[in-house]
Motif scaffolding. Structure first.
Motif, PDB file in Angstrom:
ATOM      1  N   GLU A 165       0.941  -1.098  -0.311  1.00  0.00           N
ATOM      2  CA  GLU A 165       0.211   0.433   0.261  1.00  0.00           C
ATOM      3  C   GLU A 165       1.068   1.502  -0.081  1.00  0.00           C
ATOM      4  OE1 GLU A 165      -3.578   1.980   2.909  1.00  0.00           O
ATOM      5  OE2 GLU A 165      -2.058   0.225   3.395  1.00  0.00           O
ATOM      6  N   PHE A 166       1.746   1.516   0.660  1.00  0.00           N
ATOM      7  CA  PHE A 166       2.699   2.682   1.015  1.00  0.00           C
ATOM      8  C   PHE A 166       3.661   2.837  -0.187  1.00  0.00           C
ATOM      9  CE2 PHE A 166       7.100   4.227   1.655  1.00  0.00           C
ATOM     10  CZ  PHE A 166       6.685   5.560   2.283  1.00  0.00           C
ATOM     11  N   ALA A 167       3.935   1.509  -1.230  1.00  0.00           N
ATOM     12  CA  ALA A 167       4.783   1.759  -2.101  1.00  0.00           C
ATOM     13  C   ALA A 167       3.778   2.233  -3.585  1.00  0.00           C
ATOM     14  CB  ALA A 167       5.326   0.274  -2.521  1.00  0.00           C
ATOM     15  N   ARG A 168       2.803   1.806  -3.202  1.00  0.00           N
ATOM     16  CA  ARG A 168       1.907   2.723  -4.404  1.00  0.00           C
ATOM     17  C   ARG A 168       1.526   4.047  -4.077  1.00  0.00           C
ATOM     18  NH1 ARG A 168      -0.789  -2.563  -3.563  1.00  0.00           N
ATOM     19  NH2 ARG A 168      -2.473  -1.818  -2.182  1.00  0.00           N
ATOM     20  N   LEU A 169       0.900   4.297  -2.626  1.00  0.00           N
ATOM     21  CA  LEU A 169       0.745   5.827  -2.551  1.00  0.00           C
ATOM     22  C   LEU A 169       1.767   6.557  -2.540  1.00  0.00           C
ATOM     23  CD1 LEU A 169      -1.616   5.429   1.099  1.00  0.00           C
ATOM     24  CD2 LEU A 169      -2.526   6.130  -1.330  1.00  0.00           C
ATOM     25  N   GLN A 205       0.049   3.179  -8.781  1.00  0.00           N
ATOM     26  CA  GLN A 205      -0.429   2.839  -9.042  1.00  0.00           C
ATOM     27  C   GLN A 205       1.036   1.737 -10.035  1.00  0.00           C
ATOM     28  OE1 GLN A 205      -3.187   1.026  -7.155  1.00  0.00           O
ATOM     29  NE2 GLN A 205      -2.327  -0.904  -7.788  1.00  0.00           N
ATOM     30  N   GLU A 206       1.619   2.099 -10.849  1.00  0.00           N
ATOM     31  CA  GLU A 206       2.043   1.219 -11.826  1.00  0.00           C
ATOM     32  C   GLU A 206       3.979   0.926 -11.539  1.00  0.00           C
ATOM     33  OE1 GLU A 206       3.556   0.943 -16.467  1.00  0.00           O
ATOM     34  OE2 GLU A 206       1.594   2.104 -15.449  1.00  0.00           O
ATOM     35  N   GLY A 216       4.997   1.901  -8.269  1.00  0.00           N
ATOM     36  CA  GLY A 216       4.680   1.024  -6.941  1.00  0.00           C
ATOM     37  C   GLY A 216       4.532  -0.534  -6.845  1.00  0.00           C
ATOM     38  N   ALA A 217       4.378  -1.540  -8.036  1.00  0.00           N
ATOM     39  CA  ALA A 217       3.334  -2.344  -8.538  1.00  0.00           C
ATOM     40  C   ALA A 217       4.650  -3.286  -8.616  1.00  0.00           C
ATOM     41  CB  ALA A 217       2.363  -2.962  -8.424  1.00  0.00           C
ATOM     42  N   ALA A 218       5.207  -2.436  -9.436  1.00  0.00           N
ATOM     43  CA  ALA A 218       6.502  -3.010  -9.751  1.00  0.00           C
ATOM     44  C   ALA A 218       7.795  -2.900  -8.726  1.00  0.00           C
ATOM     45  CB  ALA A 218       7.474  -1.888 -11.238  1.00  0.00           C
ATOM     46  N   LEU A 219       8.204  -1.732  -8.055  1.00  0.00           N
ATOM     47  CA  LEU A 219       8.835  -1.890  -6.980  1.00  0.00           C
ATOM     48  C   LEU A 219       8.002  -3.269  -5.820  1.00  0.00           C
ATOM     49  CD1 LEU A 219      10.911  -1.079  -4.514  1.00  0.00           C
ATOM     50  CD2 LEU A 219       9.120  -0.028  -3.812  1.00  0.00           C
ATOM     51  N   TRP A 220       7.300  -3.816  -5.528  1.00  0.00           N
ATOM     52  CA  TRP A 220       6.667  -5.157  -4.707  1.00  0.00           C
ATOM     53  C   TRP A 220       7.198  -6.452  -5.502  1.00  0.00           C
ATOM     54  CZ3 TRP A 220       6.355  -6.676  -0.669  1.00  0.00           C
ATOM     55  CH2 TRP A 220       5.400  -7.923  -0.587  1.00  0.00           C
ATOM     56  N   TYR A 274      14.110   4.396  -6.144  1.00  0.00           N
ATOM     57  CA  TYR A 274      13.461   3.145  -6.730  1.00  0.00           C
ATOM     58  C   TYR A 274      13.051   4.644  -7.153  1.00  0.00           C
ATOM     59  CZ  TYR A 274      10.897  -0.358  -9.036  1.00  0.00           C
ATOM     60  OH  TYR A 274      10.441  -1.291 -10.340  1.00  0.00           O
ATOM     61  N   ALA A 275      11.634   5.706  -6.918  1.00  0.00           N
ATOM     62  CA  ALA A 275      11.691   6.854  -7.176  1.00  0.00           C
ATOM     63  C   ALA A 275      12.619   7.445  -8.369  1.00  0.00           C
ATOM     64  CB  ALA A 275      10.632   7.725  -6.562  1.00  0.00           C
ATOM     65  N   ALA A 276      13.482   7.610  -7.971  1.00  0.00           N
ATOM     66  CA  ALA A 276      14.582   8.293  -8.409  1.00  0.00           C
ATOM     67  C   ALA A 276      15.355   6.764  -9.633  1.00  0.00           C
ATOM     68  CB  ALA A 276      16.099   8.101  -7.378  1.00  0.00           C
ATOM     69  N   ALA A 277      15.727   5.783  -9.560  1.00  0.00           N
ATOM     70  CA  ALA A 277      16.494   5.363 -10.445  1.00  0.00           C
ATOM     71  C   ALA A 277      15.791   4.160 -11.615  1.00  0.00           C
ATOM     72  CB  ALA A 277      17.201   4.421  -9.851  1.00  0.00           C
TER      73      ALA A 277
END
Length: 926
Positions: free
Chosen positions: A317-321, A325-326, A328-332, A359-362
């Protein structure tokens, strides 16, 4: 609607937050690059803001978010700079009245820069401000409940820390580094401050203190008085007297943060003083400590509460927020596949923040924590370099200078906060970068480090890194530099491990046995090994446990030869009685995480299994039961008699979590064919026809004691119950109504619930791969044996109680090791470990042919139904589909010496789970 006063444009030559003749200048940051903007506020403007703010804070429906204080239709916008200016303005007021000072203190607390982020949905990360959804932690309270074979030690979930606050006058909050312990206390401080403003004397007064600030020779009351004098505005004539009065009146909530950061000088004496302070805490007050789990030895003797890791659902949930959505799901997905070794770290809020930032940066994740910090720090330096500071110093040189500072702070052993003057002296005036000498003016290093959000200035005269872990990362860089120059670092890794050198564990009577003492350099060394894995070879001979932790940090990138050496060293420690139990347990737990060679995973017929190590027992006439020699024997153990047994093999250890995990992964809970007739009902959460409900034990026993309270004392005298359980459980429960006791028992044993894992499967105190599986009912034990037999083609099963007892006491021994009682040879109540231990941790408690843990650790299910002695082989007692109580043997970690004797029999409902485990047997030809 009210609005903030306009800032006065005229400049004055004062530092941010300085009070000058009623006027204050403050600094603010705007935009992702945080350009410095300075504001000047007059005393009249600030007083006007304060006059508007205070009535809002006194309202019960007040909310504080994103720089706006709101209540009903009224709101007041207070920017960061204005809040800082108000804090300085309030601090400078010459208030003499105690009540006025207290009110000013509470307002100042609500505006404090360090606490303000708690109620803001924006937090600074890598120089920008990103919208951050709140991560709501959950907690677990460690509770001891019941007695004898029904005794349980549980971690009871708490959704709100206030539950613990309401029920325990004093407790300690334990968690892994980065789990948010400080944030929990800061949130409490704000909530309690608002309640005090709104309810007056009916609410407690919060006082937040850091152990790093306590002086080595400062008693608790003196320390609290000093902090009160520093934090509460106005003129203090007797701060110590004010605190003492507030304590006597029972109106304080003391929030004492980071015991692990306390100064090392006179540490034991100060901890004893805090333990005495907690024990004598006057009624009505509350006292909360926080500490890293590994660094707490139990010395405060207060209730323990743990911060639970974030659940997979919370992480997703934290990753998606945070990322959308896309992404965050990829990080998971990446955490679940390519970076499974980081998944455990993602359950810790601080690391999850760093991961999402990276992950947001790279669009990718670093491999481990050290790389995570390196990436984080590099981006901070890059951001500052792009601001074109006039006094900019090469980023590599800054890194080196801050590493020297961090290492020096670690060397002090004085926590994470130092005086600025000391820090300036610790920073080198120059460093070598490649082949050049680069000037590193200490004042400039501190200014740039503060601008980069690497350093914080909590007050006018002290300094700390923004997070203890960040300090340890920089210290790791310096550790590697010193190692490269040939410095002997072994003293940093040396800790007590042998019996003769292990200090006594200062703890309450029922506190769990703590981990071995630490040196304070563990996290630094682990991070350093992530940057330079060859360091592990230097750590290994000095501290095998720390070397294993370093290898765990590397995950799949670890060197195979290093891992093999580490496994061998840990196995040697586990079986070496010259090593203290605390260090043997540590070795076994690390072995479970690193990979225990005793329990290697194999693939049999396409299914992953672990074949249990077994010991063969020759067939023949077996003597079981008790005679007059054993004064502690119960009637159900008599008479002593002979039973003819065929040759069989029995597990050298109880079945471990690692073994049981194979059953779960293979779908054991989904395949009904492995389950007995009663087990099929249990699997669906249905009542088992003909079987007692596990809750009936409690209700029957409650009625028995309710009708005859003196029976409780008789149970204590017989050794069936401890005095503690008598006082803390049954003598309280018999004052309840039957309706109350039934409701409580139904909460412990819910009906209609289908379970798919052992009772303690997610409990970190019991779920290590090398610990015995615990919290399984008889049906689960039978299903596991049937599954393993089908997969391997070998006749695995539960032993009969006759087989179990004969394996334990051949030759008539009272205990597996011999005749005499010795609490150091097993994990029972007398040893006060208060949890399961890795199998094989008590080598002297094994039988002569090395069958381990037959006494203590977990109660072990047998195949047999309960029946009066003598045992009759032709009575069909091992019929798996028959109904009736089943025999459990061996006692557990919470059983006393009477219960762990080889002959002790306990017949229990097949659906009982709590402290139950099992070991396997199979027929053999010998």
């Amino acid at each position: 609607m009210t609005t903030p006063p306009e800032a006065s444009p005229q400049p004055q030559n004062v530092h941010a937050g300085t009070f000058v003749g009623g006027d204050v200048r403050a600094r603010n940051f705007i935009g992702r690059d945080q350009y410095n903007i300075e504001f000047h506020f007059s005393g009249a403007q600030l007083q006007g803001s304060l006059d508007q703010l205070l009535p809002l804070l006194r309202r019960a429906d007040v909310t504080m978010a994103d720089g706006v204080v709101s209540s009903r239709n009224d709101s007041l916008a207070i920017g960061s700079a204005q809040a800082d200016a108000l804090v300085a303005y309030i601090a400078a007021q010459p208030l003499a009245d105690v009540q006025a000072r207290e009110e000013a203190y509470l307002v100042r607390l609500c505006l404090d820069a360090g606490l303000r982020r708690i109620y803001s949905r924006y937090v600074p990360l890598s120089g920008g401000y990103r919208p951050l959804r709140e991560l709501s932690p959950t907690y677990s309270r460690i509770l001891v409940r019941g007695d004898g074979p029904q005794r349980t030690i549980e971690r009871v979930r708490l959704d709100d820390i206030r539950q613990a606050l309401d029920e325990h006058p004093a407790f300690i909050l334990l968690a892994q580094p980065g789990a948010g312990k400080t944030t929990v206390l800061q949130r409490l401080a704000l909530e309690i401050a608002l309640a005090r403003l709104q309810e007056g004397g009916e609410s407690r007064l919060p006082l937040f203190v850091r152990f790093a600030s306590q002086k080595p020779d400062e008693a608790p009351l003196d320390f609290l008085a000093r902090v009160w004098q520093e934090e509460a505005p106005g003129l203090h004539t007797d701060a110590k007297g004010e605190i003492a009065i507030a304590l006597r009146q029972g109106r304080l909530c003391l929030l004492c943060d980071a015991l692990n950061e306390a100064r090392r000088e006179n540490y034991q004496q100060r901890m004893q003083e805090w333990a005495d302070f907690a024990r004598r805490l006057p009624t009505g007050n509350r006292l909360i400590f926080t500490c890293r789990s590994q660094d707490y030895s139990g010395g405060l003797a207060v209730q323990q509460v743990e911060v639970d890791p974030l659940s997979p659902e919370q992480i997703q949930e934290f990753a998606r927020l945070y990322l959308g959505q896309e992404k965050g799901a990829a990080l998971w997905r990446e955490l679940k596949s390519a970076h499974t070794d980081l998944l455990e770290l993602a359950a810790i809020p601080y690391y999850l923040l760093l991961m999402t930032e990276a992950y947001a940066a790279a669009g990718a994740l670093p491999k481990h924590r050290a790389a995570l910090f390196a990436d984080f720090v590099q981006r901070l330096f890059q951001r500052e370099m792009e601001k074109h500071h006039a006094d900019w110093i090469d980023a590599t040189a800054q890194h080196l200078a801050l590493s020297r500072l961090a290492f020096a702070m670690q060397e002090l052993g004085t926590g994470t906060q130092v005086e600025i003057a000391w820090a300036l002296a610790a920073i080198p005036p120059s460093v070598r970068v490649e082949w050049q000498t680069v000037a590193t003016a200490p004042e400039t290093i501190l200014r740039l480090g503060t601008a980069a959000n690497l350093l914080a200035l909590p007050d006018g005269g002290s300094l700390r890194f923004i997070h203890h872990l960040l300090q340890e990362y920089f210290a790791a860089e310096e550790m590697l530099r010193r190692k490269a120059t040939g410095t002997d670092l072994s003293a940093l890794w040396k800790v007590p491990s042998r019996v003769e050198e292990m200090p006594a564990a200062e703890r309450g009577q029922w506190d769990p046995l703590p981990e071995p003492p630490t040196s304070g350099w563990e996290q630094t060394t682990i991070l350093a090994s992530g940057l330079y894995p060859a360091l592990i070879d230097a750590v290994q001979p000095v501290n095998p446990a720390l070397a294993a932790r370093c290898l765990l940090e590397l995950g799949d990138d670890g060197d195979a030869a290093q891992k093999e050496r580490s496994q061998k060293a840990l196995l040697e420690r586990l079986g070496n009685v010259a090593i203290h139990l605390r260090s043997r347990m540590e070795a076994g737990l690390l072995l479970g995480r690193l990979g225990d060679p005793r329990f290697a995973v194999e693939t049999v017929n396409g299914v992953k299994v672990i074949l249990p190590p077994t010991v063969e027992i020759a067939g023949g006439r077996a003597e079981i039961g008790s005679d007059a020699r054993d004064a502690e024997a119960d009637d159900n153990e008599r008479p002593r008699h002979s039973v003819e047994l065929a040759a069989y093999a029995i597990g050298r250890y109880p079945v471990t979590n690692a073994e049981y995990a194979c059953f779960m992964q293979a779908g054991g809970y989904e395949e009904e064919r492995y389950w007995s007739a009663g087990g099929k009902h249990w699997l669906k959460g249905e009542p088992v026809p003909g079987e007692d409900d596990p809750a009936d034990y409690w209700i029957r026993t409650w009625r028995r004691f309710k009708d005859d309270p003196a029976e409780i004392g008789r149970w204590v005298q017989r050794g069936w119950m401890t005095e503690r359980d008598a006082d803390n459980t049954w003598r309280i429960l018999i004052t309840w109504t039957e309706e109350q006791i039934v409701a409580q028992v139904r909460e412990w044993y819910p009906q209609g619930v289908a379970v798919r894992e052992p009772r303690f499967w997610t409990d970190s105190a019991f779920n290590n791969p090398s610990q015995p599986v615990v919290g399984v009912c008889w049906y689960e034990a039978v299903a596991y044996a049937n599954w393993l037999a089908e997969v391997t083609g070998q006749p695995y099963r539960l032993p009969s109680e006759a087989e179990w007892e004969w394996a334990a006491r051949r030759g008539g021994r009272i205990f597996p090791w011999g005749e005499g009682w010795d609490e150091t040879k097993l994990n029972s109540l007398e040893g006060r470990v208060m949890r399961t231990t890795p199998v094989g941790a008590y080598p002297l408690g094994a039988t002569p042919d090395s069958i381990h843990d037959l006494a203590g650790n977990v109660w072990e299910w047998t195949a047999s139904r309960y029946a009066a002695y003598p045992y009759k082989p032709d009575a069909d007692l091992e019929n798996l589909d028959a109904v009736g109580s089943r025999i459990a043997r061996g006692g557990g970690w919470s059983a006393n010496r009477k219960m762990v004797r080889c002959a002790c029999r306990y017949g229990d409902v097949a659906g009982c789970r709590y402290d139950r485990g099992y070991r396997l047997a199979r027929a053999c030809s010998r």
